[in-house]
Design a protein around this motif. Sequence first.
Motif, PDB file in Angstrom:
ATOM      1  N   GLU A 197       3.849  24.236  -0.338  1.00  0.00           N
ATOM      2  CA  GLU A 197       5.190  24.604   0.119  1.00  0.00           C
ATOM      3  C   GLU A 197       5.178  25.675   1.212  1.00  0.00           C
ATOM      4  O   GLU A 197       5.857  25.513   2.237  1.00  0.00           O
ATOM      5  CB  GLU A 197       6.034  25.061  -1.075  1.00  0.00           C
ATOM      6  N   PRO A 198       4.415  26.772   1.064  1.00  0.00           N
ATOM      7  CA  PRO A 198       4.405  27.749   2.166  1.00  0.00           C
ATOM      8  C   PRO A 198       3.828  27.198   3.465  1.00  0.00           C
ATOM      9  O   PRO A 198       4.200  27.636   4.552  1.00  0.00           O
ATOM     10  CB  PRO A 198       3.540  28.889   1.615  1.00  0.00           C
ATOM     11  N   LEU A 199       2.919  26.205   3.341  1.00  0.00           N
ATOM     12  CA  LEU A 199       2.289  25.663   4.541  1.00  0.00           C
ATOM     13  C   LEU A 199       3.305  25.000   5.462  1.00  0.00           C
ATOM     14  O   LEU A 199       3.206  25.111   6.692  1.00  0.00           O
ATOM     15  CB  LEU A 199       1.199  24.670   4.133  1.00  0.00           C
ATOM     16  N   PHE A 200       4.289  24.310   4.892  1.00  0.00           N
ATOM     17  CA  PHE A 200       5.291  23.640   5.720  1.00  0.00           C
ATOM     18  C   PHE A 200       6.112  24.653   6.517  1.00  0.00           C
ATOM     19  O   PHE A 200       6.477  24.390   7.667  1.00  0.00           O
ATOM     20  CB  PHE A 200       6.214  22.790   4.847  1.00  0.00           C
ATOM     21  N   VAL A 201       6.405  25.790   5.907  1.00  0.00           N
ATOM     22  CA  VAL A 201       7.183  26.812   6.618  1.00  0.00           C
ATOM     23  C   VAL A 201       6.417  27.309   7.839  1.00  0.00           C
ATOM     24  O   VAL A 201       6.960  27.407   8.945  1.00  0.00           O
ATOM     25  CB  VAL A 201       7.518  27.980   5.664  1.00  0.00           C
ATOM     26  N   PHE A 202       5.126  27.597   7.665  1.00  0.00           N
ATOM     27  CA  PHE A 202       4.331  28.129   8.776  1.00  0.00           C
ATOM     28  C   PHE A 202       4.079  27.071   9.851  1.00  0.00           C
ATOM     29  O   PHE A 202       4.195  27.351  11.048  1.00  0.00           O
ATOM     30  CB  PHE A 202       3.001  28.675   8.248  1.00  0.00           C
ATOM     31  N   VAL A 203       3.744  25.856   9.418  1.00  0.00           N
ATOM     32  CA  VAL A 203       3.372  24.821  10.393  1.00  0.00           C
ATOM     33  C   VAL A 203       4.582  24.369  11.197  1.00  0.00           C
ATOM     34  O   VAL A 203       4.518  24.234  12.428  1.00  0.00           O
ATOM     35  CB  VAL A 203       2.708  23.629   9.673  1.00  0.00           C
ATOM     36  N   TYR A 204       5.707  24.129  10.547  1.00  0.00           N
ATOM     37  CA  TYR A 204       6.907  23.697  11.277  1.00  0.00           C
ATOM     38  C   TYR A 204       7.363  24.784  12.257  1.00  0.00           C
ATOM     39  O   TYR A 204       7.796  24.483  13.370  1.00  0.00           O
ATOM     40  CB  TYR A 204       8.024  23.362  10.299  1.00  0.00           C
ATOM     41  N   SER A 205       7.265  26.031  11.849  1.00  0.00           N
ATOM     42  CA  SER A 205       7.676  27.118  12.744  1.00  0.00           C
ATOM     43  C   SER A 205       6.762  27.200  13.965  1.00  0.00           C
ATOM     44  O   SER A 205       7.232  27.336  15.102  1.00  0.00           O
ATOM     45  CB  SER A 205       7.655  28.450  11.990  1.00  0.00           C
ATOM     46  N   TYR A 206       5.467  27.101  13.725  1.00  0.00           N
ATOM     47  CA  TYR A 206       4.525  27.168  14.851  1.00  0.00           C
ATOM     48  C   TYR A 206       4.673  25.956  15.769  1.00  0.00           C
ATOM     49  O   TYR A 206       4.540  26.069  16.996  1.00  0.00           O
ATOM     50  CB  TYR A 206       3.104  27.265  14.312  1.00  0.00           C
ATOM     51  N   MET A 207       4.946  24.794  15.192  1.00  0.00           N
ATOM     52  CA  MET A 207       5.187  23.603  16.016  1.00  0.00           C
ATOM     53  C   MET A 207       6.448  23.764  16.859  1.00  0.00           C
ATOM     54  O   MET A 207       6.509  23.302  18.010  1.00  0.00           O
ATOM     55  CB  MET A 207       5.314  22.375  15.119  1.00  0.00           C
ATOM     56  N   ALA A 208       7.463  24.417  16.307  1.00  0.00           N
ATOM     57  CA  ALA A 208       8.680  24.680  17.094  1.00  0.00           C
ATOM     58  C   ALA A 208       8.372  25.583  18.279  1.00  0.00           C
ATOM     59  O   ALA A 208       8.846  25.353  19.401  1.00  0.00           O
ATOM     60  CB  ALA A 208       9.752  25.311  16.200  1.00  0.00           C
ATOM     61  N   TYR A 209       7.556  26.605  18.051  1.00  0.00           N
ATOM     62  CA  TYR A 209       7.187  27.523  19.140  1.00  0.00           C
ATOM     63  C   TYR A 209       6.383  26.801  20.217  1.00  0.00           C
ATOM     64  O   TYR A 209       6.655  26.942  21.417  1.00  0.00           O
ATOM     65  CB  TYR A 209       6.391  28.684  18.559  1.00  0.00           C
ATOM     66  N   LEU A 210       5.386  26.011  19.805  1.00  0.00           N
ATOM     67  CA  LEU A 210       4.552  25.304  20.777  1.00  0.00           C
ATOM     68  C   LEU A 210       5.347  24.240  21.530  1.00  0.00           C
ATOM     69  O   LEU A 210       5.134  24.029  22.732  1.00  0.00           O
ATOM     70  CB  LEU A 210       3.352  24.671  20.066  1.00  0.00           C
ATOM     71  N   SER A 211       6.253  23.555  20.838  1.00  0.00           N
ATOM     72  CA  SER A 211       7.065  22.532  21.513  1.00  0.00           C
ATOM     73  C   SER A 211       7.977  23.159  22.563  1.00  0.00           C
ATOM     74  O   SER A 211       8.171  22.597  23.650  1.00  0.00           O
ATOM     75  CB  SER A 211       7.896  21.762  20.484  1.00  0.00           C
ATOM     76  N   ALA A 212       8.544  24.321  22.246  1.00  0.00           N
ATOM     77  CA  ALA A 212       9.389  24.998  23.230  1.00  0.00           C
ATOM     78  C   ALA A 212       8.566  25.481  24.426  1.00  0.00           C
ATOM     79  O   ALA A 212       8.983  25.343  25.587  1.00  0.00           O
ATOM     80  CB  ALA A 212      10.122  26.166  22.571  1.00  0.00           C
ATOM     81  N   GLU A 213       7.383  26.037  24.169  1.00  0.00           N
ATOM     82  CA  GLU A 213       6.542  26.501  25.268  1.00  0.00           C
ATOM     83  C   GLU A 213       6.025  25.352  26.119  1.00  0.00           C
ATOM     84  O   GLU A 213       5.768  25.519  27.315  1.00  0.00           O
ATOM     85  CB  GLU A 213       5.362  27.308  24.712  1.00  0.00           C
ATOM     86  N   MET A 214       5.887  24.189  25.515  1.00  0.00           N
ATOM     87  CA  MET A 214       5.385  23.034  26.263  1.00  0.00           C
ATOM     88  C   MET A 214       6.359  22.622  27.364  1.00  0.00           C
ATOM     89  O   MET A 214       5.956  22.192  28.441  1.00  0.00           O
ATOM     90  CB  MET A 214       5.141  21.870  25.292  1.00  0.00           C
ATOM     91  N   PHE A 215       7.651  22.759  27.114  1.00  0.00           N
ATOM     92  CA  PHE A 215       8.674  22.410  28.105  1.00  0.00           C
ATOM     93  C   PHE A 215       9.200  23.641  28.850  1.00  0.00           C
ATOM     94  O   PHE A 215      10.261  23.564  29.474  1.00  0.00           O
ATOM     95  CB  PHE A 215       9.841  21.704  27.414  1.00  0.00           C
ATOM     96  N   HIS A 216       8.488  24.775  28.762  1.00  0.00           N
ATOM     97  CA  HIS A 216       8.891  26.032  29.405  1.00  0.00           C
ATOM     98  C   HIS A 216      10.270  26.493  28.921  1.00  0.00           C
ATOM     99  O   HIS A 216      11.045  27.073  29.680  1.00  0.00           O
ATOM    100  CB  HIS A 216       8.890  25.897  30.925  1.00  0.00           C
TER     101      HIS A 216
END
Length: 739
Positions: free
Chosen positions: A289-308
């Motif tokens: 359960e804690p893993l989903f919180v960390f991974v989804y959050s980090y994926m949100a950050y990387l996805s936003a940075e990918m499109f500047h």
Amino acid sequence: PLPRLPSAATVHLAAGNNAASRANVNRRDRAVAEESQNYSKKAFPVLSLDYHHIHVPFEIALWVLLASLMKLGFHLIPRLSSIVPESCLLIVVGLLVGGFIKLAGEKVPPVLDSQSFFLCLLPPIILDAGYFLPIRPFMENLGTILMFAVVGTLWNAFFVGGLLYAVCQIQPGNPSDLHNLELLPCLLFASIISAVDPVAVLAVFEEIHINELLHILVFGESLLNDAVTVVLYHLFEEYSGAGTVTILDGVLGVISFLVVALGGVLVGAIYGFLAAFTSRFTSHVRVIEPLFVFVYSYMAYLSAEMFHLSGIMALIACGAVMRPYVEANISHKSHTTIKYFLKMWSSVSETLIFIFLGVATVDGPHSWNWTFVTVTVLLCLVSRVIGVIGLTFVINKFRIVKLTTKDQFIVAYGGLRGAIAFSLGFLLEEKHFPMRDMFLTAIITVIFFTVFVQGMTIKPLVELLAVKKKQEAKRTINEEIHTQFLDHLLTGIEDICGHYGHHHWKDKLNRINKKYVKKCLIADERGREPQLIAFYHKMEMKQAIELVESGGGFKPPSALPSTVSMQNIQPKKPAAAKPVQRALPQLPKGREEEIRTILRSNLQRTRQRLRSYNRHTLVADPYEEGFSDFIIKKQKIIELEKKVRASATRFVIPPHWFCCLIQSRKHTRQEKKRKKRASPDSVNLMDEFRANGSRREEEEDQGLTMRPRGEDGRREQLTRCLSDPGPSADEDEDEPFLP
């Protein structure tokens, strides 16, 4: 035919090849024998050294260990940590470590490059801030935060950049390197240095325990101005390479700001909803359960940075959106894991950032220019003060709770700069910005000035000015009940007044959330559980855990509402009477007068601006139009009746005329009573006042009579009909009651 015999040359060549092959075989055999002999002679390697194989993770672990030991050591010396902020001490440690590496003749590693900072060190700090963000004060002050974050950052960037370019062009007769500095590089440098840093603000404001309003204003500004900084940075970087700026470029820059900010929020919200929906099905696998919180959050950050887009905005939105639904689905152990892991991760990242900042300062490329550095520091301070004062003057016209002079001083003084500006300066390319080293030196100077000078003096200034501190006590169930009651009350007041404010829209969103969103994102029956009951269960669990951790099972705290013990059943001696204490501290007279002024001015303003009627508000209002005319008519009727009575006493009336007059008046009163019984819901004010006048005249004719106090049937009936006329099919509720 006979077979052909080989010639002598052929036989000789074959013999030579066989001899050569045998020689090669013998040579290989001897080599194998020698290798086997040498291997047999070599001892077994009991201990060997291969540092190059593990040097990267080993150095990372050493840095983390050093940061943790330094943080532990500072808190073991309370006198030192109370005088100097932790961020200042960590930067000093970084300077010492960098100096030792430099004296040892080793090359200082690029520990604070932009790749490691933006992708590894910054996300944990922002996720911790977004996941535990106080949503209520943040949304209530969102307009003020946006004004400081957007308008304030734009003002600082253009004010500092424009005046810095003007200072660089002074004294054309004395040529220097500053005269080669153009306007666009100055604006780019100002956009980097003008943004408030969330890491530095968190590090300093958490130690001084400032009140919630000021903390959320400065910290919210530091989070939301990331979008403005990203847009200005890429905008001026692109224009500096092109060399020209058009009106279309400015329009596209404004559109880019909206796309970066709103796009980051949208990406974070999508990943937040995905994390909440995934946590609905983790009841059988609690470990991940804690893993989903960390991974989804980090994926949100990387996805936003990918499109500047703004990665900080994406992390804030993701953490704020997922938290209420994830906490309703996961177990309490998972919630504790998420909480402490985020706190630990963000604390280590923050410590490493300040240490790396000191290390990078020792070996970084520097180009010192007294004029440029001094003017930069002064312009940053002046622009911050002017911007806060000017924006607060505008904001206070729309706020109910005004920002005082002390609040403005703390907001202006708390604009700290940090490692984000340092990393953005590292990203500049030297071929487009020949004075990149001078920019980095000025950025480091501004960071050190804000962190050391402002960070070390803000706590004594807060105590000197007697600024309100944060209340450490947590909210109780009683406070939660009254808070929800006030929310419903203010929502109802807004509905009655016809003025749809933020309470009305918040109530709309809560209804949509309960009706649709919770059913999709929260498992089982917890999605339909009332908010107060959920809060009650949460408080029960928290108090039970605190009770177990304290080891005090024999003496349950009085705050536990569901605690049933034998003390409540067995008779016990009455406790000694305690002195009565006020539930709430007494407010000073100045504060009470300020609250009265705020309520009086705002409620009067609402009443004058908006007015609505319904069938429960038909009591005559002295401020309504037509009431004065009604009073004048009533006075004229009373004066006319007095004149009639006075004229009647001057003439002698025959007895039979007098009997006829009495009979006619009795008949008139009986007729009015009969009509009144036939239609009790209708009231004629003029007939009522005439009837009252005739009754008084009859009482005067009959002499003085004793009447019980307060018994006036017609008046009570009139008041009752005026206040609540009741349902009537013939009456139109939209028409005003008085003419």
